[in-house]
Design an enzyme around this catalytic site. Structure first.
Site, PDB file in Angstrom:
ATOM      1  N   GLY A 122       0.809  -1.220   0.000  1.00 29.34           N
ATOM      2  CA  GLY A 122       0.000   0.000   0.000  1.00 29.34           C
ATOM      3  C   GLY A 122       0.835   1.259   0.000  1.00 29.34           C
ATOM      4  O   GLY A 122       2.040   1.217  -0.232  1.00 29.34           O
ATOM      5  N   ASN A 123       0.184   2.385   0.215  1.00 30.25           N
ATOM      6  CA  ASN A 123       0.890   3.662   0.323  1.00 30.25           C
ATOM      7  C   ASN A 123       0.239   4.497   1.425  1.00 30.25           C
ATOM      8  O   ASN A 123      -0.775   4.106   1.991  1.00 30.25           O
ATOM      9  CB  ASN A 123       0.902   4.391  -1.032  1.00 30.25           C
ATOM     10  N   ARG A 124       0.828   5.657   1.720  1.00 33.38           N
ATOM     11  CA  ARG A 124       0.404   6.427   2.878  1.00 33.38           C
ATOM     12  C   ARG A 124      -0.721   7.429   2.610  1.00 33.38           C
ATOM     13  O   ARG A 124      -1.028   8.238   3.466  1.00 33.38           O
ATOM     14  CB  ARG A 124       1.595   7.196   3.450  1.00 33.38           C
ATOM     15  N   SER A 125      -1.327   7.380   1.456  1.00 36.83           N
ATOM     16  CA  SER A 125      -2.394   8.346   1.186  1.00 36.83           C
ATOM     17  C   SER A 125      -3.599   8.108   2.092  1.00 36.83           C
ATOM     18  O   SER A 125      -4.099   6.991   2.204  1.00 36.83           O
ATOM     19  CB  SER A 125      -2.833   8.237  -0.285  1.00 36.83           C
ATOM     20  N   ALA A 145      -3.978   7.940  -4.949  1.00 38.25           N
ATOM     21  CA  ALA A 145      -2.609   7.458  -5.142  1.00 38.25           C
ATOM     22  C   ALA A 145      -2.702   6.010  -5.598  1.00 38.25           C
ATOM     23  O   ALA A 145      -3.082   5.122  -4.823  1.00 38.25           O
ATOM     24  CB  ALA A 145      -1.830   7.565  -3.840  1.00 38.25           C
TER      25      ALA A 145
END
Ligand code: C5P
Length: 225
Positions: free
Chosen positions: A29-32, A96
């Site tokens: 995943g990502n931090r958005s 994102a």
């Protein structure tokens, strides 16, 4: 008093960050957090638009003033976005999206007993949703992309933005400049917005909600008829 300057416009916003499954319990995943996209959707709804929000793993609540579709992975986001975009005058791609996903999703949880000290994941490219939207759009549709850029030089930033706008076929690019931006998950943001020609049409800093309204102020003048 909020001006209802978006009355009659159909606005599609994507927000949040995709999660690419590895096995039934793990993902990349990502931090958005989705805060900026959700703020844009809420501001457009407050200004009278019919809003559809496609949320990927949102960490913030969404007001009842809009239609919400929830997705997990980039492929799910792609399907939902391409379908919903057919009915939209304005598309804002704030999500994102993972550039790569695991080549195969393992059916059973990966056990370290079967892997030993080293595990290799093979990744494949995800489709570029924005570029696909750009290819398929009707002439009247306005498409806005987002980008996180680290280029400190204004002239080179404009060049990069111009190239990205052309590559993705969108009308505007909202750039979060690392070094200006307070970053993922925070309540404030600093952005520059560039048009197709690479001209900076907006530079603003403040709460994500005020940034949302400034972006919509610019897009208000973009005729979609
Ligand atoms: O190329 P880059 O990832 O910087 O572009 C960011 C923009 O493209 C964002 O608007 C993002 O939502 C969109 N994007 C997309 N599909 C991808 C990757 C990014 O629509 N696979």
């Amino acid at each position: 008093v909020v001006q209802k300057d978006y009355t009659g416009r159909r606005v599609l916003v994507t927000a949040g960050g995709t999660r690419e499954p590895i096995d039934p319990v793990r993902f990349i995943g990502n931090r958005s957090s989705g805060k900026q996209g959700v703020a844009i959707a809420a501001a457009a709804a407050a200004r009278g638009a019919h809003v559809t929000l496609i949320g990927a793993n949102l960490e913030v609540p969404v007001a009842a003033s809009m239609e919400v579709l929830r997705v997990g992975s980039a492929q799910e986001l792609a399907e939902a976005t391409l379908r919903a975009a057919k009915d939209a005058d304005l598309v804002i791609m704030a999500a994102a999206v993972a550039d790569y996903r695991p080549a195969t999703v393992v059916e059973e949880k990966i056990a370290k007993e079967s892997q030993g000290d080293r595990l290799t994941l093979e990744l494949v490219r995800n489709p570029d949703i924005l570029a696909t939207l750009g290819e398929r759009r009707a002439d009247s549709q306005v498409i806005v992309g987002f980008a996180a850029e680290t280029e400190p030089d204004d002239e080179r930033l404009r060049e990069r933005a111009r190239a990205k706008l052309a590559r993705k076929g969108c009308d505007f690019l909202v750039v979060n400049r690392v070094g200006w931006s307070e970053g993922f998950g925070t309540d404030d943001n600093t952005v520059a917005m560039l048009d197709k020609g690479g001209d900076i049409v907006l530079e603003t800093s403040g709460t994500k909600s005020s940034v949302a309204d400034r972006i919509l102020d610019i897009l208000q003048f973009q005729n979609s008829t």
